[in-house]
Design a protein around this motif. Sequence first.
Motif, mmCIF file in Angstrom:
data_model
loop_
_atom_site.group_PDB
_atom_site.id
_atom_site.type_symbol
_atom_site.label_atom_id
_atom_site.label_comp_id
_atom_site.label_asym_id
_atom_site.label_seq_id
_atom_site.Cartn_x
_atom_site.Cartn_y
_atom_site.Cartn_z
ATOM 1 N N CYS A 170 -4.755 0.182 0.339
ATOM 2 C CA CYS A 170 -5.226 -1.085 0.887
ATOM 3 C C CYS A 170 -6.663 -0.975 1.398
ATOM 4 O O CYS A 170 -7.231 0.119 1.452
ATOM 5 N N CYS A 207 0.074 3.338 3.567
ATOM 6 C CA CYS A 207 0.442 2.879 4.908
ATOM 7 C C CYS A 207 1.590 1.871 4.911
ATOM 8 O O CYS A 207 2.187 1.623 5.957
ATOM 9 N N CYS A 249 -6.883 1.481 4.439
ATOM 10 C CA CYS A 249 -6.753 2.898 4.080
ATOM 11 C C CYS A 249 -7.976 3.406 3.316
ATOM 12 O O CYS A 249 -8.331 4.579 3.411
ATOM 13 N N CYS A 298 0.855 -1.187 0.000
ATOM 14 C CA CYS A 298 0.000 0.000 0.000
ATOM 15 C C CYS A 298 0.894 1.242 0.000
ATOM 16 O O CYS A 298 1.741 1.402 0.884
HETATM 17 ZN ZN ZN Z 1 -2.875 1.207 3.397
#
Ligand code: ZN
Lengths: 202, 202
Positions: free
Chosen positions: B73, B64, B76, B61
């Motif tokens: 992701c 993050c 997120c 991702c």
């Molecule tokens: Zn993420």
Amino acid sequence: MAQNKVAGPEIERLIQLLAKLPGLGPRSARRAALHLIKKKDQLLAPLSEAMGVAVEKIGICSSCGTVDTTDPCAICSDPKRDSSVLVVVEDVADLWALERASATNAIYHVLGGTLSPLDGVGPEDLNIAKLIERCEGGEIQEVILAINATVEGQTTAHFVMDQLAPLNVNVTKLAHGVPVGGELDYLDEGTLTQALKGRTRF
Amino acid sequence: MAQNKVAGPEIERLIQLLAKLPGLGPRSARRAALHLIKKKDQLLAPLSEAMGVAVEKIGICSSCGTVDTTDPCAICSDPKRDSSVLVVVEDVADLWALERASATNAIYHVLGGTLSPLDGVGPEDLNIAKLIERCEGGEIQEVILAINATVEGQTTAHFVMDQLAPLNVNVTKLAHGVPVGGELDYLDEGTLTQALKGRTRF
Ligand SMILES: [Zn+2]
Ligand SMILES: [Zn+2]
């Protein structure tokens, strides 16, 4: 990951399948999955490919019952092997162990388990009929029962011996004794008794 | 199988790759390979496929730093998450552990390790710049440092805290104390001292 699917069903499925490997529990399967994902190019991709190749190419040798990419297997089709001696093992893992030790130049026969009436494993569930058939061929002079020294293993060994009795082959079994490097103090009484009984000249 | 290749290079390669998984040594890798080969249709083929899918679909991702099949992701991009609270973890495994526990509804930031000058791991090797960038965005009110209570973890936590100090975010850390179900007798003195210091009303 069971309760809370955070990382997509694809990772979840990978973890679940890895957890089915012997030696990996749910926790170590997660660790393994993460390790694989982090090493995508160096490990995950090659392993995926190696497994695909294995799915496609690996089968059971129709003669001895081991696993290999050819049928008959590399051992059965090796002309340098002594095909007058047949080593009977419970499992492919035992064959591999004997080969790693370079313990013999003989050929093998894999039973695929042991007799276990309680678990419903009878003679017809093991690779025994094929063993008799091979021994009837006339080429095999000796059958070495390299079967585990467990109760089930020994029951199976006795059954196989009875089946081979009418045929013209010598049936032998592995020697009992002190493992090389083994300390007497750590051995069970049965092993010690057998080691004394089977003593040889120094 | 190292000395004596009995079962074709394909099986050998499978064993060698499996032995690179954390938790599997050479011996358990052989057992795992044999298990896979015996369960070709139920396990080997599905696992090979799941790994192939993972190779193709799983990535990092970009927000993050966790692993997922989408970028950003699932966490997120989940509108139900509280994106004013950011939980900083060392590793994806820690994120997974917190998610399994349903411990928080916050979003995450994965550092990807700890500072370790001796191993040559400096701030630029960790996902720290992106963390500062996210915190500068204005939306994040609190950063929870959920970093392991090891020496390296705590060094890293202090470094991150220093970096975040100029920004308008509250930086907190996990509580120390007696694990739920834990017996005092088995806990180290540091934990006991922290548990006493942090005592709460009964
Ligand atoms: Zn993420
Ligand atoms: Zn064979």
